[in-house]
Design an enzyme around this catalytic site. Structure first.
Site, PDB file in Angstrom:
ATOM      1  CB  THR A 159      82.348   9.328 -10.811  1.00 43.12           C
ATOM      2  OG1 THR A 159      81.784  10.124  -9.768  1.00 43.12           O
ATOM      3  CG2 THR A 159      82.801   7.991 -10.236  1.00 43.12           C
ATOM      4  CD  GLU A 243      73.328   8.530 -11.046  1.00 42.30           C
ATOM      5  OE1 GLU A 243      72.830   8.821 -12.145  1.00 42.30           O
ATOM      6  OE2 GLU A 243      74.230   9.186 -10.516  1.00 42.30           O
TER       7      GLU A 243
HETATM    8  C1  LIG Z   1      82.379  12.881  -5.475  1.00 40.42           C
HETATM    9  C2  LIG Z   1      81.398  13.375  -6.485  1.00 40.42           C
HETATM   10  C3  LIG Z   1      81.168  12.615  -7.628  1.00 40.42           C
HETATM   11  C4  LIG Z   1      80.282  13.074  -8.604  1.00 40.42           C
HETATM   12  N1  LIG Z   1      80.133  12.370  -9.761  1.00 40.42           N
HETATM   13  C5  LIG Z   1      79.434  12.916 -10.780  1.00 40.42           C
HETATM   14  C6  LIG Z   1      79.409  12.288 -12.072  1.00 40.42           C
HETATM   15  O1  LIG Z   1      79.995  11.217 -12.286  1.00 40.42           O
HETATM   16  N2  LIG Z   1      78.746  12.910 -13.072  1.00 40.42           N
HETATM   17  C7  LIG Z   1      78.087  14.086 -12.895  1.00 40.42           C
HETATM   18  O2  LIG Z   1      77.515  14.582 -13.836  1.00 40.42           O
HETATM   19  N3  LIG Z   1      78.068  14.700 -11.679  1.00 40.42           N
HETATM   20  C8  LIG Z   1      78.737  14.144 -10.629  1.00 40.42           C
HETATM   21  N4  LIG Z   1      78.767  14.774  -9.415  1.00 40.42           N
HETATM   22  C9  LIG Z   1      78.066  16.040  -9.257  1.00 40.42           C
HETATM   23  C10 LIG Z   1      76.812  15.951  -8.398  1.00 40.42           C
HETATM   24  O3  LIG Z   1      75.814  15.213  -9.048  1.00 40.42           O
HETATM   25  C11 LIG Z   1      76.379  17.394  -8.055  1.00 40.42           C
HETATM   26  O4  LIG Z   1      77.352  17.919  -7.177  1.00 40.42           O
HETATM   27  C12 LIG Z   1      75.007  17.463  -7.435  1.00 40.42           C
HETATM   28  O5  LIG Z   1      74.001  17.118  -8.368  1.00 40.42           O
HETATM   29  C13 LIG Z   1      74.691  18.846  -6.866  1.00 40.42           C
HETATM   30  O6  LIG Z   1      74.953  19.842  -7.796  1.00 40.42           O
HETATM   31  P1  LIG Z   1      75.850  21.116  -7.386  1.00 40.42           P
HETATM   32  O7  LIG Z   1      77.092  20.595  -6.739  1.00 40.42           O
HETATM   33  O8  LIG Z   1      75.978  21.995  -8.552  1.00 40.42           O
HETATM   34  O9  LIG Z   1      75.026  21.827  -6.239  1.00 40.42           O
HETATM   35  P2  LIG Z   1      73.845  22.922  -6.463  1.00 40.42           P
HETATM   36  O10 LIG Z   1      72.893  22.441  -7.483  1.00 40.42           O
HETATM   37  O11 LIG Z   1      74.476  24.262  -6.651  1.00 40.42           O
HETATM   38  O12 LIG Z   1      73.127  22.874  -5.030  1.00 40.42           O
HETATM   39  C14 LIG Z   1      73.671  23.518  -3.881  1.00 40.42           C
HETATM   40  C15 LIG Z   1      72.696  23.305  -2.726  1.00 40.42           C
HETATM   41  O13 LIG Z   1      71.437  23.901  -3.078  1.00 40.42           O
HETATM   42  C16 LIG Z   1      70.423  22.934  -2.963  1.00 40.42           C
HETATM   43  N5  LIG Z   1      69.401  23.164  -3.993  1.00 40.42           N
HETATM   44  C17 LIG Z   1      69.554  23.302  -5.337  1.00 40.42           C
HETATM   45  N6  LIG Z   1      68.379  23.454  -5.930  1.00 40.42           N
HETATM   46  C18 LIG Z   1      67.435  23.389  -4.935  1.00 40.42           C
HETATM   47  C19 LIG Z   1      66.012  23.454  -4.908  1.00 40.42           C
HETATM   48  N7  LIG Z   1      65.294  23.578  -6.045  1.00 40.42           N
HETATM   49  N8  LIG Z   1      65.390  23.368  -3.708  1.00 40.42           N
HETATM   50  C20 LIG Z   1      66.110  23.203  -2.551  1.00 40.42           C
HETATM   51  N9  LIG Z   1      67.440  23.123  -2.533  1.00 40.42           N
HETATM   52  C21 LIG Z   1      68.101  23.213  -3.704  1.00 40.42           C
HETATM   53  C22 LIG Z   1      71.097  21.590  -3.189  1.00 40.42           C
HETATM   54  O14 LIG Z   1      70.310  20.533  -2.619  1.00 40.42           O
HETATM   55  C23 LIG Z   1      72.404  21.823  -2.445  1.00 40.42           C
HETATM   56  O15 LIG Z   1      72.221  21.624  -1.076  1.00 40.42           O
HETATM   57  C24 LIG Z   1      79.593  14.291  -8.404  1.00 40.42           C
HETATM   58  C25 LIG Z   1      79.794  15.034  -7.240  1.00 40.42           C
HETATM   59  C26 LIG Z   1      80.695  14.596  -6.296  1.00 40.42           C
HETATM   60  C27 LIG Z   1      80.919  15.432  -5.078  1.00 40.42           C
END
Ligand SMILES: Cc1cc2nc3c(=O)[nH]c(=O)nc-3n(C[C@H](O)[C@H](O)[C@H](O)COP(=O)(O)OP(=O)(O)OC[C@H]3O[C@@H](n4cnc5c(N)ncnc54)[C@H](O)[C@@H]3O)c2cc1C
Length: 380
Positions: A159, A243
Protein backbone atom coordinates in the site's frame (compact mmCIF):
# COMPACT_ATOMS: atom_id res chain seq x y z
CA UNK A 1 -27.72 3.67 20.85
CA UNK A 2 -25.76 6.58 22.30
CA UNK A 3 -22.01 5.89 22.08
CA UNK A 4 -19.61 7.64 24.42
CA UNK A 5 -16.25 7.26 22.74
CA UNK A 6 -15.72 10.75 21.36
CA UNK A 7 -15.51 14.08 23.16
CA UNK A 8 -15.96 17.61 21.85
CA UNK A 9 -12.33 17.92 20.70
CA UNK A 10 -12.73 14.80 18.55
CA UNK A 11 -15.91 16.17 17.02
CA UNK A 12 -14.09 19.43 16.22
CA UNK A 13 -11.34 17.41 14.57
CA UNK A 14 -14.03 15.47 12.65
CA UNK A 15 -15.30 18.76 11.24
CA UNK A 16 -11.77 19.68 10.18
CA UNK A 17 -11.32 16.28 8.45
CA UNK A 18 -14.69 16.57 6.75
CA UNK A 19 -14.03 20.06 5.41
CA UNK A 20 -10.57 19.02 4.22
CA UNK A 21 -11.77 15.86 2.45
CA UNK A 22 -14.77 17.56 0.83
CA UNK A 23 -12.53 20.32 -0.48
CA UNK A 24 -9.23 18.60 -1.29
CA UNK A 25 -10.02 14.95 -2.02
CA UNK A 26 -13.64 14.35 -3.09
CA UNK A 27 -13.45 16.54 -6.23
CA UNK A 28 -10.32 14.68 -7.45
CA UNK A 29 -11.05 11.12 -6.38
CA UNK A 30 -12.57 9.86 -9.63
CA UNK A 31 -9.58 11.20 -11.53
CA UNK A 32 -7.25 9.41 -9.08
CA UNK A 33 -9.24 6.21 -9.55
CA UNK A 34 -8.72 6.42 -13.29
CA UNK A 35 -5.00 7.08 -12.72
CA UNK A 36 -4.69 4.29 -10.13
CA UNK A 37 -2.85 6.62 -7.74
CA UNK A 38 -3.54 9.76 -5.71
CA UNK A 39 -1.70 12.99 -6.45
CA UNK A 40 0.95 13.37 -3.70
CA UNK A 41 -0.02 17.04 -3.44
CA UNK A 42 -3.00 15.97 -1.31
CA UNK A 43 -0.56 14.51 1.23
CA UNK A 44 1.21 17.85 1.65
CA UNK A 45 -2.13 19.60 2.01
CA UNK A 46 -3.19 17.01 4.61
CA UNK A 47 0.08 17.60 6.48
CA UNK A 48 -0.50 21.36 6.48
CA UNK A 49 -4.05 20.78 7.79
CA UNK A 50 -2.79 18.65 10.71
CA UNK A 51 -4.10 15.31 9.44
CA UNK A 52 -0.76 13.48 9.48
CA UNK A 53 1.08 12.35 12.60
CA UNK A 54 -1.60 13.42 15.06
CA UNK A 55 0.14 11.45 17.81
CA UNK A 56 3.70 12.43 16.88
CA UNK A 57 5.38 14.86 19.30
CA UNK A 58 4.83 18.54 18.56
CA UNK A 59 8.59 19.22 18.36
CA UNK A 60 8.54 17.25 15.07
CA UNK A 61 5.43 19.01 13.73
CA UNK A 62 2.96 16.38 14.94
CA UNK A 63 -0.26 16.93 16.83
CA UNK A 64 1.19 15.72 20.14
CA UNK A 65 -2.03 13.85 20.97
CA UNK A 66 -1.39 10.31 22.13
CA UNK A 67 -5.05 9.48 21.64
CA UNK A 68 -6.05 6.99 18.94
CA UNK A 69 -9.54 8.51 18.80
CA UNK A 70 -8.19 11.25 16.52
CA UNK A 71 -6.85 8.57 14.15
CA UNK A 72 -10.21 6.79 14.28
CA UNK A 73 -12.11 9.98 13.43
CA UNK A 74 -9.95 10.52 10.33
CA UNK A 75 -10.49 6.92 9.18
CA UNK A 76 -14.27 7.28 9.69
CA UNK A 77 -14.34 10.49 7.67
CA UNK A 78 -12.30 8.98 4.84
CA UNK A 79 -14.89 6.17 4.67
CA UNK A 80 -17.75 8.69 4.78
CA UNK A 81 -16.21 10.72 1.95
CA UNK A 82 -15.62 7.56 -0.15
CA UNK A 83 -12.00 8.59 -0.75
CA UNK A 84 -10.74 5.03 -0.42
CA UNK A 85 -7.52 5.78 -2.29
CA UNK A 86 -6.06 7.90 0.51
CA UNK A 87 -3.48 5.78 2.31
CA UNK A 88 -3.43 8.05 5.39
CA UNK A 89 -4.42 5.23 7.78
CA UNK A 90 -1.40 3.19 6.71
CA UNK A 91 0.83 6.21 7.40
CA UNK A 92 -0.80 7.42 10.66
CA UNK A 93 -2.02 4.21 12.25
CA UNK A 94 0.46 1.61 11.03
CA UNK A 95 3.81 3.28 10.26
CA UNK A 96 3.81 6.13 12.83
CA UNK A 97 4.50 4.00 15.93
CA UNK A 98 7.52 2.36 14.28
CA UNK A 99 9.07 5.75 13.44
CA UNK A 100 8.08 7.46 16.69
CA UNK A 101 8.75 4.70 19.23
CA UNK A 102 11.46 2.41 17.81
CA UNK A 103 13.81 5.10 16.55
CA UNK A 104 16.84 6.95 17.91
CA UNK A 105 16.61 10.73 18.53
CA UNK A 106 18.65 11.26 15.35
CA UNK A 107 16.28 9.11 13.28
CA UNK A 108 13.26 10.92 14.68
CA UNK A 109 14.77 14.29 13.68
CA UNK A 110 15.58 12.92 10.25
CA UNK A 111 12.17 11.45 9.39
CA UNK A 112 9.33 12.72 11.55
CA UNK A 113 9.11 16.38 10.43
CA UNK A 114 8.59 15.33 6.80
CA UNK A 115 6.30 12.49 7.94
CA UNK A 116 4.02 15.09 9.57
CA UNK A 117 4.21 17.66 6.78
CA UNK A 118 3.24 15.10 4.11
CA UNK A 119 6.50 15.67 2.23
CA UNK A 120 7.38 12.06 3.03
CA UNK A 121 4.80 9.36 2.25
CA UNK A 122 5.41 6.03 3.94
CA UNK A 123 4.75 2.32 3.46
CA UNK A 124 5.55 -0.92 5.24
CA UNK A 125 6.68 -3.91 3.22
CA UNK A 126 6.13 -7.26 4.87
CA UNK A 127 4.41 -9.41 2.23
CA UNK A 128 6.30 -11.21 -0.50
CA UNK A 129 5.12 -13.38 -3.39
CA UNK A 130 5.96 -16.46 -1.29
CA UNK A 131 5.11 -15.19 2.22
CA UNK A 132 2.02 -13.31 3.37
CA UNK A 133 0.34 -14.93 6.36
CA UNK A 134 3.54 -16.75 7.23
CA UNK A 135 5.71 -13.71 7.90
CA UNK A 136 8.53 -15.78 9.34
CA UNK A 137 8.96 -17.13 5.81
CA UNK A 138 10.10 -13.84 4.24
CA UNK A 139 13.07 -14.32 1.95
CA UNK A 140 14.29 -10.72 1.55
CA UNK A 141 17.72 -10.49 3.13
CA UNK A 142 19.74 -7.59 4.55
CA UNK A 143 23.41 -8.47 4.91
CA UNK A 144 25.87 -6.25 6.78
CA UNK A 145 28.61 -4.83 4.55
CA UNK A 146 30.74 -2.34 6.52
CA UNK A 147 28.51 0.59 7.47
CA UNK A 148 25.71 -0.55 5.17
CA UNK A 149 23.10 -3.24 4.72
CA UNK A 150 22.77 -4.82 1.30
CA UNK A 151 19.15 -5.78 0.66
CA UNK A 152 18.05 -8.40 -1.83
CA UNK A 153 14.53 -9.60 -2.44
CA UNK A 154 11.04 -8.70 -3.55
CA UNK A 155 7.87 -7.41 -1.86
CA UNK A 156 4.33 -7.35 -3.18
CA UNK A 157 0.90 -5.83 -2.43
CA UNK A 158 2.50 -2.78 -0.80
CA UNK A 159 0.00 0.00 0.00
CA UNK A 160 1.32 3.47 -1.02
CA UNK A 161 4.07 1.45 -2.72
CA UNK A 162 4.61 3.81 -5.61
CA UNK A 163 4.16 7.13 -3.83
CA UNK A 164 6.20 6.08 -0.80
CA UNK A 165 9.36 8.05 -0.04
CA UNK A 166 10.17 5.84 2.95
CA UNK A 167 9.48 2.12 3.20
CA UNK A 168 9.97 0.01 6.32
CA UNK A 169 11.23 -3.26 4.88
CA UNK A 170 10.95 -6.54 6.78
CA UNK A 171 14.14 -8.44 6.00
CA UNK A 172 16.14 -11.37 7.34
CA UNK A 173 19.39 -10.23 8.92
CA UNK A 174 20.07 -13.73 10.24
CA UNK A 175 18.26 -16.18 7.95
CA UNK A 176 19.33 -19.21 9.99
CA UNK A 177 17.29 -17.94 12.97
CA UNK A 178 13.88 -17.85 11.25
CA UNK A 179 11.53 -15.43 13.06
CA UNK A 180 14.39 -14.55 15.44
CA UNK A 181 16.51 -13.27 12.56
CA UNK A 182 14.13 -10.62 11.18
CA UNK A 183 14.87 -6.85 11.24
CA UNK A 184 13.12 -3.66 10.16
CA UNK A 185 15.16 -1.55 7.77
CA UNK A 186 14.18 1.79 6.30
CA UNK A 187 14.70 2.18 2.57
CA UNK A 188 14.27 5.68 1.20
CA UNK A 189 13.38 6.84 -2.30
CA UNK A 190 16.48 6.91 -4.48
CA UNK A 191 18.44 4.24 -2.60
CA UNK A 192 20.65 2.47 -5.15
CA UNK A 193 19.14 -0.90 -6.13
CA UNK A 194 15.59 -0.01 -5.02
CA UNK A 195 13.03 -0.28 -7.84
CA UNK A 196 9.24 -0.20 -7.99
CA UNK A 197 7.47 -2.84 -10.04
CA UNK A 198 4.00 -2.87 -11.51
CA UNK A 199 1.14 -0.86 -10.07
CA UNK A 200 -1.22 -3.74 -9.31
CA UNK A 201 -4.72 -3.72 -10.85
CA UNK A 202 -7.19 -4.37 -8.04
CA UNK A 203 -10.88 -5.20 -7.65
CA UNK A 204 -11.46 -2.11 -5.45
CA UNK A 205 -9.47 0.67 -3.75
CA UNK A 206 -8.74 1.78 -7.29
CA UNK A 207 -7.08 5.07 -6.39
CA UNK A 208 -4.57 3.51 -4.03
CA UNK A 209 -1.18 2.61 -5.45
CA UNK A 210 -0.58 -0.98 -4.41
CA UNK A 211 2.80 -1.96 -5.80
CA UNK A 212 5.60 -4.46 -6.06
CA UNK A 213 9.03 -3.45 -4.75
CA UNK A 214 12.39 -4.90 -5.74
CA UNK A 215 15.73 -4.76 -3.95
CA UNK A 216 18.86 -5.76 -5.90
CA UNK A 217 22.01 -5.18 -3.85
CA UNK A 218 20.16 -2.18 -2.45
CA UNK A 219 22.58 -0.35 -0.17
CA UNK A 220 21.31 1.55 2.87
CA UNK A 221 23.30 2.83 5.87
CA UNK A 222 23.19 0.73 9.05
CA UNK A 223 21.68 3.85 10.65
CA UNK A 224 18.47 2.91 8.82
CA UNK A 225 17.85 -0.05 11.13
CA UNK A 226 14.87 0.66 13.38
CA UNK A 227 14.43 -1.14 16.66
CA UNK A 228 16.80 -3.94 17.62
CA UNK A 229 18.55 -6.05 14.98
CA UNK A 230 16.90 -9.50 14.76
CA UNK A 231 13.94 -8.32 16.90
CA UNK A 232 11.83 -7.17 13.97
CA UNK A 233 9.29 -9.94 14.42
CA UNK A 234 8.61 -8.84 17.99
CA UNK A 235 8.31 -5.19 16.92
CA UNK A 236 5.76 -6.27 14.29
CA UNK A 237 3.78 -8.34 16.79
CA UNK A 238 3.70 -5.37 19.18
CA UNK A 239 2.35 -2.99 16.53
CA UNK A 240 -0.07 -5.22 14.60
CA UNK A 241 -2.95 -4.80 17.13
CA UNK A 242 -3.09 -1.05 16.40
CA UNK A 243 -3.17 -1.77 12.65
CA UNK A 244 -6.02 -4.22 13.23
CA UNK A 245 -8.06 -1.73 15.24
CA UNK A 246 -7.59 0.83 12.46
CA UNK A 247 -8.94 -1.70 9.93
CA UNK A 248 -11.87 -2.44 12.26
CA UNK A 249 -12.64 1.29 12.53
CA UNK A 250 -12.92 1.44 8.74
CA UNK A 251 -15.03 -1.74 8.74
CA UNK A 252 -17.60 -0.45 11.22
CA UNK A 253 -17.78 2.98 9.58
CA UNK A 254 -18.32 1.34 6.18
CA UNK A 255 -20.99 -1.02 7.52
CA UNK A 256 -22.83 1.88 9.19
CA UNK A 257 -22.68 3.96 6.04
CA UNK A 258 -23.88 1.20 3.70
CA UNK A 259 -26.69 0.32 6.08
CA UNK A 260 -27.84 3.97 6.24
CA UNK A 261 -27.81 4.27 2.47
CA UNK A 262 -29.75 1.04 2.13
CA UNK A 263 -32.35 1.98 4.74
CA UNK A 264 -33.10 5.12 2.72
CA UNK A 265 -33.32 3.05 -0.44
CA UNK A 266 -35.57 0.42 1.16
CA UNK A 267 -37.96 3.13 2.36
CA UNK A 268 -38.18 4.77 -1.07
CA UNK A 269 -38.00 1.98 -3.64
CA UNK A 270 -41.34 0.34 -4.35
CA UNK A 271 -42.26 -3.08 -5.72
CA UNK A 272 -45.73 -4.63 -5.81
CA UNK A 273 -47.06 -1.23 -4.69
CA UNK A 274 -45.09 -1.17 -1.41
CA UNK A 275 -41.67 0.05 -0.24
CA UNK A 276 -39.32 -2.94 -0.52
CA UNK A 277 -38.29 -2.43 3.14
CA UNK A 278 -41.85 -3.23 4.23
CA UNK A 279 -41.68 -6.87 3.10
CA UNK A 280 -41.11 -8.91 6.23
CA UNK A 281 -38.05 -10.67 4.83
CA UNK A 282 -36.31 -7.37 4.10
CA UNK A 283 -37.48 -5.74 7.34
CA UNK A 284 -36.08 -8.64 9.36
CA UNK A 285 -32.85 -8.64 7.37
CA UNK A 286 -32.34 -4.92 7.99
CA UNK A 287 -33.26 -5.37 11.66
CA UNK A 288 -30.62 -8.10 11.97
CA UNK A 289 -27.96 -6.02 10.23
CA UNK A 290 -28.77 -2.97 12.39
CA UNK A 291 -28.38 -5.15 15.50
CA UNK A 292 -25.04 -6.57 14.39
CA UNK A 293 -23.67 -3.17 13.38
CA UNK A 294 -24.61 -1.80 16.82
CA UNK A 295 -22.83 -4.72 18.49
CA UNK A 296 -19.79 -4.12 16.27
CA UNK A 297 -19.71 -0.40 17.14
CA UNK A 298 -19.94 -1.11 20.86
CA UNK A 299 -17.17 -3.73 20.81
CA UNK A 300 -14.97 -1.57 18.59
CA UNK A 301 -15.34 1.48 20.83
CA UNK A 302 -14.30 -0.59 23.83
CA UNK A 303 -11.25 -1.82 21.89
CA UNK A 304 -10.27 1.78 21.09
CA UNK A 305 -10.50 2.63 24.81
CA UNK A 306 -8.33 -0.40 25.65
CA UNK A 307 -5.82 0.47 22.93
CA UNK A 308 -5.54 4.04 24.26
CA UNK A 309 -4.93 2.66 27.74
CA UNK A 310 -2.21 0.30 26.43
CA UNK A 311 -4.25 -2.72 27.52
CA UNK A 312 -5.59 -4.12 24.25
CA UNK A 313 -4.56 -7.76 24.00
CA UNK A 314 -3.37 -9.31 20.76
CA UNK A 315 -6.34 -11.70 20.89
CA UNK A 316 -8.89 -8.90 21.38
CA UNK A 317 -7.40 -7.01 18.43
CA UNK A 318 -7.71 -10.18 16.35
CA UNK A 319 -11.35 -10.58 17.44
CA UNK A 320 -12.37 -7.06 16.51
CA UNK A 321 -10.48 -7.28 13.20
CA UNK A 322 -12.02 -10.50 11.92
CA UNK A 323 -15.51 -9.98 13.25
CA UNK A 324 -16.05 -6.41 12.05
CA UNK A 325 -14.50 -6.98 8.61
CA UNK A 326 -16.56 -10.13 8.01
CA UNK A 327 -19.62 -8.15 9.12
CA UNK A 328 -18.69 -5.31 6.76
CA UNK A 329 -18.67 -7.76 3.86
CA UNK A 330 -21.92 -9.37 4.94
CA UNK A 331 -23.65 -5.99 5.25
CA UNK A 332 -22.32 -4.82 1.87
CA UNK A 333 -23.36 -8.07 0.18
CA UNK A 334 -26.91 -8.04 1.60
CA UNK A 335 -27.25 -4.32 0.82
CA UNK A 336 -26.24 -4.88 -2.82
CA UNK A 337 -29.02 -7.50 -2.97
CA UNK A 338 -31.54 -5.07 -1.48
CA UNK A 339 -30.68 -2.56 -4.22
CA UNK A 340 -31.51 -5.13 -6.92
CA UNK A 341 -29.83 -4.38 -10.27
CA UNK A 342 -28.89 -0.89 -9.16
CA UNK A 343 -26.67 -2.43 -6.49
CA UNK A 344 -24.45 -3.79 -9.24
CA UNK A 345 -23.97 -0.39 -10.88
CA UNK A 346 -20.77 1.49 -10.04
CA UNK A 347 -22.64 4.79 -9.90
CA UNK A 348 -24.34 3.51 -6.73
CA UNK A 349 -22.21 3.89 -3.59
CA UNK A 350 -23.27 0.47 -2.35
CA UNK A 351 -21.52 -1.17 -5.33
CA UNK A 352 -18.31 0.73 -4.61
CA UNK A 353 -18.49 -0.12 -0.92
CA UNK A 354 -18.87 -3.81 -1.78
CA UNK A 355 -15.76 -3.73 -4.01
CA UNK A 356 -13.61 -1.56 -1.72
CA UNK A 357 -14.48 -3.58 1.37
CA UNK A 358 -13.68 -7.06 0.10
CA UNK A 359 -9.99 -6.84 0.94
CA UNK A 360 -10.64 -5.98 4.58
CA UNK A 361 -10.78 -9.63 5.67
CA UNK A 362 -7.48 -10.28 3.86
CA UNK A 363 -4.92 -7.56 4.63
CA UNK A 364 -3.63 -6.83 8.12
CA UNK A 365 -3.85 -10.61 8.74
CA UNK A 366 -6.60 -12.77 7.23
CA UNK A 367 -9.71 -13.87 9.11
CA UNK A 368 -8.22 -17.35 9.36
CA UNK A 369 -4.98 -16.05 10.89
CA UNK A 370 -7.01 -13.94 13.36
CA UNK A 371 -8.85 -17.09 14.45
CA UNK A 372 -5.52 -18.91 14.85
CA UNK A 373 -4.34 -16.11 17.17
CA UNK A 374 -7.55 -16.24 19.20
CA UNK A 375 -7.44 -20.04 19.29
CA UNK A 376 -3.89 -19.96 20.67
CA UNK A 377 -4.97 -17.47 23.36
CA UNK A 378 -7.61 -20.01 24.39
CA UNK A 379 -4.86 -22.59 24.93
CA UNK A 380 -5.86 -24.57 21.82
C1 LIG B 1 -4.96 -4.24 -1.32
C2 LIG B 1 -3.91 -4.89 -0.48
C3 LIG B 1 -3.05 -4.09 0.27
C4 LIG B 1 -2.04 -4.68 1.03
N1 LIG B 1 -1.15 -3.89 1.69
C5 LIG B 1 -0.06 -4.45 2.26
C6 LIG B 1 0.99 -3.63 2.80
O1 LIG B 1 0.92 -2.39 2.79
N2 LIG B 1 2.08 -4.24 3.30
C7 LIG B 1 2.21 -5.60 3.33
O2 LIG B 1 3.22 -6.07 3.79
N3 LIG B 1 1.23 -6.41 2.85
C8 LIG B 1 0.11 -5.86 2.31
N4 LIG B 1 -0.87 -6.66 1.78
C9 LIG B 1 -0.70 -8.10 1.81
C10 LIG B 1 -1.62 -8.81 2.79
O3 LIG B 1 -1.27 -8.50 4.11
C11 LIG B 1 -1.56 -10.32 2.48
O4 LIG B 1 -2.18 -10.51 1.23
C12 LIG B 1 -2.21 -11.17 3.54
O5 LIG B 1 -1.48 -11.14 4.75
C13 LIG B 1 -2.37 -12.63 3.11
O6 LIG B 1 -1.18 -13.14 2.62
P1 LIG B 1 -1.15 -13.90 1.20
O7 LIG B 1 -1.84 -13.01 0.21
O8 LIG B 1 0.23 -14.32 0.92
O9 LIG B 1 -2.09 -15.15 1.40
P2 LIG B 1 -1.63 -16.59 2.00
O10 LIG B 1 -0.85 -16.40 3.24
O11 LIG B 1 -1.02 -17.39 0.90
O12 LIG B 1 -3.06 -17.21 2.38
C14 LIG B 1 -3.94 -17.77 1.41
C15 LIG B 1 -5.16 -18.31 2.14
O13 LIG B 1 -4.73 -19.33 3.05
C16 LIG B 1 -5.18 -19.01 4.35
N5 LIG B 1 -4.19 -19.45 5.34
C17 LIG B 1 -2.86 -19.19 5.40
N6 LIG B 1 -2.32 -19.74 6.48
C18 LIG B 1 -3.35 -20.35 7.15
C19 LIG B 1 -3.44 -21.09 8.37
N7 LIG B 1 -2.36 -21.27 9.16
N8 LIG B 1 -4.65 -21.58 8.73
C20 LIG B 1 -5.76 -21.36 7.95
N9 LIG B 1 -5.72 -20.67 6.81
C21 LIG B 1 -4.53 -20.17 6.41
C22 LIG B 1 -5.31 -17.50 4.38
O14 LIG B 1 -6.21 -17.10 5.43
C23 LIG B 1 -5.88 -17.25 2.99
O15 LIG B 1 -7.25 -17.48 2.98
C24 LIG B 1 -1.92 -6.08 1.07
C25 LIG B 1 -2.81 -6.89 0.35
C26 LIG B 1 -3.78 -6.31 -0.43
C27 LIG B 1 -4.69 -7.19 -1.22
Amino acid sequence: MEQHLYESEHEEFRQLCRTFLDREAVPHHEEWERAGIVDPVVWRKAGAAGLLGMDVDEEFGGGGQRDFRFNAVLVEEIVRSRCSGLGFALHNDVVAPYLADLTTPEQRKRWLPRFCSGEMITAIAMSEPGAGSDLAGVRTTAVRDGDSYLLNGQKTFITNGENADLVIVVAKTDPAQGAHGVSLIVVERGAPGFERGRRLAKVGLKANDTAELFFADCRVPVDNLIGEENSGFYHLMANLPRERVSIAVAAVAAAERVLDITLDYARGREAFGRPIGSFQHNRFLLAELATEVTIARTFLNQCVVELNAGRLSVADAAMVKWWTTELQNKVADRCVQLHGGYGYMLEYPVARAWLDGRVQTIYGGTTEIMKEIIGRSLGL
